[in-house]
Every structure is written in C-alpha cells, then in structure tokens.
Write a protein that holds these residues in place. Structure first.
Motif, PDB file in Angstrom:
ATOM      1  N   THR A 108       0.815  -1.104   0.196  1.00 52.39           N
ATOM      2  CA  THR A 108      -0.048  -0.107  -0.083  1.00 52.39           C
ATOM      3  C   THR A 108       1.015   1.432   0.104  1.00 52.39           C
ATOM      4  OG1 THR A 108      -1.556  -1.051   1.188  1.00 52.39           O
ATOM      5  CG2 THR A 108      -2.018   1.054   1.203  1.00 52.39           C
ATOM      6  N   ASP A 109       0.370   2.180  -0.631  1.00 48.20           N
ATOM      7  CA  ASP A 109       1.068   3.532  -0.682  1.00 48.20           C
ATOM      8  C   ASP A 109       1.134   4.291   0.563  1.00 48.20           C
ATOM      9  OD1 ASP A 109       2.298   5.964  -2.320  1.00 48.20           O
ATOM     10  OD2 ASP A 109       0.153   6.720  -1.704  1.00 48.20           O
ATOM     11  N   VAL A 110       2.163   4.817   0.921  1.00 44.86           N
ATOM     12  CA  VAL A 110       2.348   5.727   2.163  1.00 44.86           C
ATOM     13  C   VAL A 110       1.159   6.741   2.408  1.00 44.86           C
ATOM     14  CG1 VAL A 110       3.780   7.248   3.427  1.00 44.86           C
ATOM     15  CG2 VAL A 110       4.676   5.402   2.183  1.00 44.86           C
ATOM     16  N   ASP A 111       0.729   7.366   1.464  1.00 48.47           N
ATOM     17  CA  ASP A 111      -0.565   8.225   1.702  1.00 48.47           C
ATOM     18  C   ASP A 111      -1.798   7.385   1.734  1.00 48.47           C
ATOM     19  OD1 ASP A 111       1.028  10.539   1.096  1.00 48.47           O
ATOM     20  OD2 ASP A 111       0.708  10.349  -1.261  1.00 48.47           O
ATOM     21  N   GLN A 112      -1.878   6.509   1.246  1.00 44.79           N
ATOM     22  CA  GLN A 112      -3.183   5.764   1.280  1.00 44.79           C
ATOM     23  C   GLN A 112      -3.014   5.094   3.001  1.00 44.79           C
ATOM     24  OE1 GLN A 112      -5.891   5.338  -0.434  1.00 44.79           O
ATOM     25  NE2 GLN A 112      -6.967   4.404   1.419  1.00 44.79           N
ATOM     26  N   LEU A 113      -1.711   4.629   3.297  1.00 49.21           N
ATOM     27  CA  LEU A 113      -1.858   4.094   4.725  1.00 49.21           C
ATOM     28  C   LEU A 113      -2.250   5.091   5.727  1.00 49.21           C
ATOM     29  CD1 LEU A 113       1.529   1.945   4.578  1.00 49.21           C
ATOM     30  CD2 LEU A 113      -0.976   1.010   4.779  1.00 49.21           C
ATOM     31  N   ALA A 114      -1.622   6.413   5.323  1.00 47.76           N
ATOM     32  CA  ALA A 114      -1.641   7.516   6.323  1.00 47.76           C
ATOM     33  C   ALA A 114      -3.307   7.859   6.338  1.00 47.76           C
ATOM     34  CB  ALA A 114      -0.961   8.829   6.004  1.00 47.76           C
ATOM     35  N   ASP A 115      -4.191   7.886   5.300  1.00 52.86           N
ATOM     36  CA  ASP A 115      -5.382   8.061   5.233  1.00 52.86           C
ATOM     37  C   ASP A 115      -6.367   7.069   5.846  1.00 52.86           C
ATOM     38  OD1 ASP A 115      -5.290  10.406   3.779  1.00 52.86           O
ATOM     39  OD2 ASP A 115      -5.499   9.433   1.887  1.00 52.86           O
ATOM     40  N   ASP A 116      -5.731   5.701   5.639  1.00 50.11           N
ATOM     41  CA  ASP A 116      -6.469   4.692   6.339  1.00 50.11           C
ATOM     42  C   ASP A 116      -6.252   4.895   8.017  1.00 50.11           C
ATOM     43  OD1 ASP A 116      -6.909   3.799   4.139  1.00 50.11           O
ATOM     44  OD2 ASP A 116      -5.618   2.030   4.340  1.00 50.11           O
ATOM     45  N   VAL A 117      -5.089   5.222   8.422  1.00 54.07           N
ATOM     46  CA  VAL A 117      -4.778   5.348   9.811  1.00 54.07           C
ATOM     47  C   VAL A 117      -5.825   6.482  10.538  1.00 54.07           C
ATOM     48  CG1 VAL A 117      -3.149   5.855  11.625  1.00 54.07           C
ATOM     49  CG2 VAL A 117      -2.676   4.255   9.966  1.00 54.07           C
ATOM     50  N   ARG A 118      -5.848   7.598   9.648  1.00 55.90           N
ATOM     51  CA  ARG A 118      -6.491   8.807  10.228  1.00 55.90           C
ATOM     52  C   ARG A 118      -8.186   8.446  10.281  1.00 55.90           C
ATOM     53  NH1 ARG A 118      -4.365  11.703   5.939  1.00 55.90           N
ATOM     54  NH2 ARG A 118      -2.189  12.586   6.486  1.00 55.90           N
ATOM     55  N   GLY A 119      -8.595   7.646   9.356  1.00 54.36           N
ATOM     56  CA  GLY A 119      -9.774   7.255   9.284  1.00 54.36           C
ATOM     57  C   GLY A 119     -10.192   6.306  10.401  1.00 54.36           C
ATOM     58  N   PHE A 120      -9.219   5.242  10.689  1.00 54.67           N
ATOM     59  CA  PHE A 120      -9.517   4.367  11.687  1.00 54.67           C
ATOM     60  C   PHE A 120      -9.366   5.196  13.188  1.00 54.67           C
ATOM     61  CE2 PHE A 120      -7.464   1.821  15.179  1.00 54.67           C
ATOM     62  CZ  PHE A 120      -8.350   0.821  15.398  1.00 54.67           C
ATOM     63  N   VAL A 121      -8.638   6.125  13.302  1.00 53.11           N
ATOM     64  CA  VAL A 121      -8.483   7.110  14.665  1.00 53.11           C
ATOM     65  C   VAL A 121      -9.906   7.751  14.719  1.00 53.11           C
ATOM     66  CG1 VAL A 121      -7.471   8.823  15.769  1.00 53.11           C
ATOM     67  CG2 VAL A 121      -6.076   6.758  14.774  1.00 53.11           C
ATOM     68  N   ARG A 122     -10.259   8.167  13.809  1.00 52.70           N
ATOM     69  CA  ARG A 122     -11.716   9.051  13.577  1.00 52.70           C
ATOM     70  C   ARG A 122     -13.199   8.174  14.166  1.00 52.70           C
ATOM     71  NH1 ARG A 122     -10.030  11.654   8.478  1.00 52.70           N
ATOM     72  NH2 ARG A 122      -8.857  13.452   9.125  1.00 52.70           N
ATOM     73  N   ARG A 123     -12.804   6.953  13.619  1.00 53.33           N
ATOM     74  CA  ARG A 123     -13.838   5.948  13.840  1.00 53.33           C
ATOM     75  C   ARG A 123     -13.957   5.353  15.344  1.00 53.33           C
ATOM     76  NH1 ARG A 123     -12.540   4.499   8.637  1.00 53.33           N
ATOM     77  NH2 ARG A 123     -11.625   2.525   9.442  1.00 53.33           N
ATOM     78  N   SER A 124     -12.424   5.229  15.702  1.00 50.87           N
ATOM     79  CA  SER A 124     -12.448   4.095  16.982  1.00 50.87           C
ATOM     80  C   SER A 124     -11.268   4.871  17.734  1.00 50.87           C
ATOM     81  CB  SER A 124     -12.193   2.882  16.675  1.00 50.87           C
ATOM     82  OG  SER A 124     -12.902   2.191  15.819  1.00 50.87           O
ATOM     83  N   PRO A 125     -11.329   5.860  18.448  1.00 48.05           N
ATOM     84  CA  PRO A 125     -10.186   6.492  19.079  1.00 48.05           C
ATOM     85  C   PRO A 125      -9.867   5.645  20.100  1.00 48.05           C
ATOM     86  CG  PRO A 125     -12.257   7.936  19.285  1.00 48.05           C
ATOM     87  CD  PRO A 125     -12.516   6.725  18.247  1.00 48.05           C
TER      88      PRO A 125
END
Length: 152
Positions: A108-125
């Motif tokens: 996975t591209d680094v930018d996509q990984l960063a987006d995935d992590v941000r989304g996960f943190v927003r959904r499940s802090p």
C-alpha cells in the motif's frame, strides 16, 4: 483641510496626478514573492523528506512484522505440544494474519496508509489509543529483551 488632504490621510492613497510612488514599493512586492517562493520550496522539500522517512518506516514495519510472524509460527509447535493441536492451529492462524498485515502494508502507498490510519482513529479513538499502548509495550519489551540478551 482640503478634500484631497483628507483622502490622503484616511486611506494613505496619494492624490492623483502627483506622480508620487511609495519608496521601494516594487522591492517590497518582490521580497514578498521571494519569501512565498522559498516557503513553497521548503514545504515541498519537507513533504518529500517526510515521505522518504515514511517509506523507510514502512519497510521497517514490514520487516518487523515478518519477523514477528515467523516467531509466532515457531511458537505454534510448542503451543501444540503443551495445549493441543487446536491451540497450535490458532497460533498458526495468528501468524498468518500478522503476515497478511505485513503484506498489506508493504503493498500500500504511504499516502493511502496515512489516510487509513486517520480514518481508523476518527472511527475508533479508544481502540487506536489501546493499540498504540499495546504496540508501545511490545516494542519496549522487545528492546529490553534485546538489551538484556546482549553478552557483556
């Protein structure tokens, strides 16, 4: 006071037809543009450097997860001997999941990984904080084991 004088005092606009140009007006604009250009270049360089570090971190994470998967797989035999084949299979399954995660990160591209992590943190802090604490604990234990395991 004349009308022209009042206009000049209120908005700092010289009266028309006077030929008045602010001293260094062009140089100030040039300096502002130079600052903007340099800031843009520095921002781009910082972004490139951050991406480079992220790529290096991604490669290290892949390597560490691969090692963790192999360690878990090695432990599966011992678990199977002590607790039974069903539990050994659970451990092997966990090793496979860790390797799947490693492959996903690697692919996975680094930018996509960063987006995935941000989304996960927003959904499940709460889960994100717990996962970060767990990862920190595991890393601290691994580092401590590496330090303790070195010969004097």
């Amino acid at each position: 006071m004349s009308d022209t004088g009042t206009k000049y005092a209120n908005d700092a606009t010289p009266p028309t037809g006077t030929g008045f140009e602010p001293a260094g007006g062009g140089r100030v604009d040039d300096a502002k543009q130079a600052v903007r250009d340099n800031a843009s270049k520095l921002t781009a360089q910082a972004g490139d450097k951050a991406r480079e570090y992220a790529e290096q971190g991604k490669a290290k994470a892949y390597e560490m997860l691969g090692q963790l998967s192999r360690t878990i797989e090695d432990a599966a035999q011992q678990v199977e001997e002590k607790l039974g084949p069903q539990y050994g299979q659970y451990v092997r399954s966990a090793a496979g999941q860790v390797m799947t995660l490693a492959d996903r990160i690697n692919g996975t591209d680094v930018d996509q990984l960063a987006d995935d992590v941000r989304g996960f943190v927003r959904r499940s802090p709460g889960v994100a904080v717990g996962a970060a604490a767990t990862v920190g604990f595991v890393l601290a234990r691994l580092v401590q084991a590496g330090i303790d395991g070195k010969p004097d």
